[in-house]
Every structure is written in C-alpha cells, then in structure tokens.
Design a protein around this motif. Structure first.
Motif, PDB file in Angstrom:
ATOM      1  N   GLU A 159      87.931  25.429  62.054  1.00 43.37           N
ATOM      2  CA  GLU A 159      88.108  24.802  60.691  1.00 43.37           C
ATOM      3  C   GLU A 159      86.742  24.573  60.365  1.00 43.37           C
ATOM      4  O   GLU A 159      85.845  24.079  61.292  1.00 43.37           O
ATOM      5  CB  GLU A 159      89.155  23.587  60.939  1.00 43.37           C
ATOM      6  CG  GLU A 159      90.431  24.350  61.482  1.00 43.37           C
ATOM      7  CD  GLU A 159      91.436  23.181  61.435  1.00 43.37           C
ATOM      8  OE1 GLU A 159      90.896  21.989  61.209  1.00 43.37           O
ATOM      9  OE2 GLU A 159      92.573  23.441  61.585  1.00 43.37           O
ATOM     10  N   ASN A 160      86.625  24.276  58.864  1.00 47.02           N
ATOM     11  CA  ASN A 160      85.247  23.273  58.391  1.00 47.02           C
ATOM     12  C   ASN A 160      85.300  21.951  59.025  1.00 47.02           C
ATOM     13  O   ASN A 160      86.269  21.174  59.190  1.00 47.02           O
ATOM     14  CB  ASN A 160      85.292  23.331  56.869  1.00 47.02           C
ATOM     15  CG  ASN A 160      84.710  24.575  56.322  1.00 47.02           C
ATOM     16  OD1 ASN A 160      83.947  25.634  56.836  1.00 47.02           O
ATOM     17  ND2 ASN A 160      85.214  25.023  55.245  1.00 47.02           N
ATOM     18  N   ARG A 161      84.083  21.575  59.445  1.00 50.54           N
ATOM     19  CA  ARG A 161      84.074  20.147  59.784  1.00 50.54           C
ATOM     20  C   ARG A 161      84.625  19.267  58.733  1.00 50.54           C
ATOM     21  O   ARG A 161      84.563  19.289  57.684  1.00 50.54           O
ATOM     22  CB  ARG A 161      82.325  19.810  60.052  1.00 50.54           C
ATOM     23  CG  ARG A 161      81.429  19.835  58.935  1.00 50.54           C
ATOM     24  CD  ARG A 161      80.042  19.405  58.919  1.00 50.54           C
ATOM     25  NE  ARG A 161      79.578  19.524  60.398  1.00 50.54           N
ATOM     26  CZ  ARG A 161      79.289  18.870  61.273  1.00 50.54           C
ATOM     27  NH1 ARG A 161      79.540  17.390  60.924  1.00 50.54           N
ATOM     28  NH2 ARG A 161      78.797  18.955  62.416  1.00 50.54           N
TER      29      ARG A 161
ATOM     30  N   GLU B  23      86.437  27.169  53.798  1.00 46.50           N
ATOM     31  CA  GLU B  23      85.554  27.982  53.178  1.00 46.50           C
ATOM     32  C   GLU B  23      84.504  28.574  54.356  1.00 46.50           C
ATOM     33  O   GLU B  23      84.023  27.710  55.191  1.00 46.50           O
ATOM     34  CB  GLU B  23      84.422  27.167  52.314  1.00 46.50           C
ATOM     35  CG  GLU B  23      83.172  27.718  51.795  1.00 46.50           C
ATOM     36  CD  GLU B  23      82.303  26.830  51.015  1.00 46.50           C
ATOM     37  OE1 GLU B  23      81.230  27.438  50.713  1.00 46.50           O
ATOM     38  OE2 GLU B  23      82.592  25.743  50.869  1.00 46.50           O
ATOM     39  N   PHE B  24      84.218  29.852  54.277  1.00 48.59           N
ATOM     40  CA  PHE B  24      83.423  30.470  55.420  1.00 48.59           C
ATOM     41  C   PHE B  24      82.459  31.607  54.498  1.00 48.59           C
ATOM     42  O   PHE B  24      82.570  32.639  54.306  1.00 48.59           O
ATOM     43  CB  PHE B  24      84.114  31.117  56.572  1.00 48.59           C
ATOM     44  CG  PHE B  24      83.230  31.484  57.614  1.00 48.59           C
ATOM     45  CD1 PHE B  24      82.844  30.770  58.582  1.00 48.59           C
ATOM     46  CD2 PHE B  24      83.382  32.823  58.083  1.00 48.59           C
ATOM     47  CE1 PHE B  24      82.219  30.930  59.733  1.00 48.59           C
ATOM     48  CE2 PHE B  24      82.736  33.299  59.323  1.00 48.59           C
ATOM     49  CZ  PHE B  24      82.228  32.249  60.045  1.00 48.59           C
TER      50      PHE B  24
ATOM     51  N   SER C  86      76.318  20.709  58.560  1.00 51.12           N
ATOM     52  CA  SER C  86      76.430  21.676  59.788  1.00 51.12           C
ATOM     53  C   SER C  86      75.110  21.851  60.232  1.00 51.12           C
ATOM     54  O   SER C  86      73.842  21.776  59.418  1.00 51.12           O
ATOM     55  CB  SER C  86      76.669  23.137  59.241  1.00 51.12           C
ATOM     56  OG  SER C  86      76.435  24.115  60.191  1.00 51.12           O
TER      57      SER C  86
ATOM     58  N   SER D 260      85.640  21.422  63.909  1.00 50.26           N
ATOM     59  CA  SER D 260      85.747  22.695  63.771  1.00 50.26           C
ATOM     60  C   SER D 260      86.561  23.283  64.865  1.00 50.26           C
ATOM     61  O   SER D 260      87.196  24.506  64.599  1.00 50.26           O
ATOM     62  CB  SER D 260      84.537  23.289  63.488  1.00 50.26           C
ATOM     63  OG  SER D 260      83.483  23.112  64.916  1.00 50.26           O
TER      64      SER D 260
END
Length: 250
Positions: free
Chosen positions: A217-219, A140-141, A224, A107
């Motif tokens: 950034e998304n993993r 995506e957040f 998570s 991330s």
C-alpha cells in the motif's frame, strides 16, 4: 498463531519486529499499535537515523510506556541495509528465534504478519510477496517505480540464481539461527540492493525460502525515500555478486 510455527522448549518462538525509521513521526505510534494487535507478544526494535521530525523521541516515549520496545539512535542517514544489519545483530545477540522486518510507513500492512510467521514452520525465510497470486499493489504505483521494482527482480533472479518472485521488498521474516551462520561483514550493500543481496547470502547458508501474498500500500504519511541513484547502485552490486557466483568465487 504459535501453534502453526516451531516453538522453542518451554514456549513459543521469540519474535523481533524491526522498523528502520527516518521522518516517520506521523506513522510510528499507530503502526506499533497495529503490530501489537497482530503480534501481541513480539518485541519491536526501532532504528532511527536522527530524524529531524522527532521520530526518535516518539520512539523513546513509546519505549518508556510500552513493554518490549527497543530503540537504536544513529547519527544520521546511514542506509536501510545497515539498519537491518543492526537488527540482525540485535536479534542474534538477544537470542530471538525470528526477525521480521517491515517498512515503517504502513506500505507493509501488519495484517500480513500472521501469515509470514505461520510460514516459518517450513521455511527459514518468508517473503511478503507482491508478485505471486493474491499479491499486488494497492493505490498509485507509477511507471518509474513499477519499472524499478519488476526490473530489479528479474535482474536479481538472473544474476543471483534466486527463484523467489519478490526479491526487492523488505517485508520478510528470517530464522535468526540461519542469520547467525553468515559472515555479515561480507555484505556490501547499504541501500536498496541490500534486499537482494541478503537473499543471496541466505541461499549460501542453505536457507529454505517461502513466499506469502501481500498487498503493498502507498505510505499513509510522509514522502518516499526511494531514488534512482540507489537503484543504479543496486544493479551494480548485484552484477558483481552474480559474476562472483558464476566464477565460483563465492
């Protein structure tokens, strides 16, 4: 890169990159490869909390094969804050100049490492920031995570007197000589609130802060570890620190 930052006599600054891991078996080796691409001379410290997926064993194999890889094994999940505190102590004990901390799940893209290190020419703490021009979040957040992140940043700025915009992210570089001036035993946080609290104590020892934009950034793999309980505890610890600051007890 070394021409842009303060050098110690006889060579460039000694940099330690800290990675706290729990179930990052799929990410660890490619992440270390990428760190080495952008910071080829940096040492890397992996602090693993007895990951059941074998992350610790992977770290040991990498340390055997590659130079300047160090591994700390802990008995279980003891909290992100204690892992970073252990990295601080390791950096102080081993006479590093800079400690650069980042998440172990991609991330925090390693391509931003040079900018963080370059900023240490004029600062004691450099923050990889999502909330200054040029920074942001890719992919995506969701609303819950956005609320937790932006809310706790505003809260920390209000109660702790911080001027930096991104106080909850852990992608940062610290000047080790400033960390050595702190009484690390005073730090209360063990989880999510550690990132805000350590900035508070950095401020107390006169650190100068800088921010450089990053894209969070998304993993790439795994799940998570952020949860609402840790966020609630963060709010409580920040509130108590803020009251102490306002009452002049710090």
């Amino acid at each position: 890169m070394s021409n842009n930052i303060e050098a110690r006599p006889g060579g460039p600054p000694r940099v330690l990159v800290s990675l706290a891991t729990y179930n990052e078996a799929e990410n660890l080796e490619p992440l270390i490869d990428s760190i080495r691409f952008y910071a080829p001379d940096a040492a890397i410290l992996v602090t693993d909390d007895n990951s059941p997926d074998g992350t610790g064993e992977i770290a040991d194999h990498l340390a055997e094969r590659l130079k300047n890889i160090h591994v700390i094994h802990r008995r279980g999940k003891l909290g992100l804050g204690t892992a970073i505190l252990g990295a601080f102590e390791f950096a102080i004990k081993n006479d590093f100049d800079f400690l650069l901390n980042m998440d172990a799940d991609f991330s925090h893209p390693p391509r931003f490492i040079p900018s963080l290190l370059a900023g240490m020419a004029n600062n004691d703490v450099m923050i990889g920031s999502r909330y200054i021009p040029g920074g942001g979040v890719e992919g995506e957040f969701n609303l819950k995570r956005k609320f937790m992140s932006t809310g706790i940043n505003m809260y920390a700025r209000t109660f702790l007197g911080l001027r930096t915009r991104d106080n909850s992210g852990s992608y940062r570089c610290y000047r080790v000589s400033k960390l050595a001036q702190m009484d690390l035993k005073k730090i209360r946080s063990r989880g999510y609130s550690f990132m805000e609290e350590i900035l508070f104590w950095c401020k107390q020892v006169g650190c100068k802060f800088g921010e450089t934009p990053i894209l969070f950034e998304n993993r790439r793999a795994g799940i998570s570890k952020i949860n609402s309980r840790e966020a609630a505890m963060a709010l409580w610890i920040i509130f108590r620190l803020g009251l102490g600051r306002l009452a002049g007890r710090v």
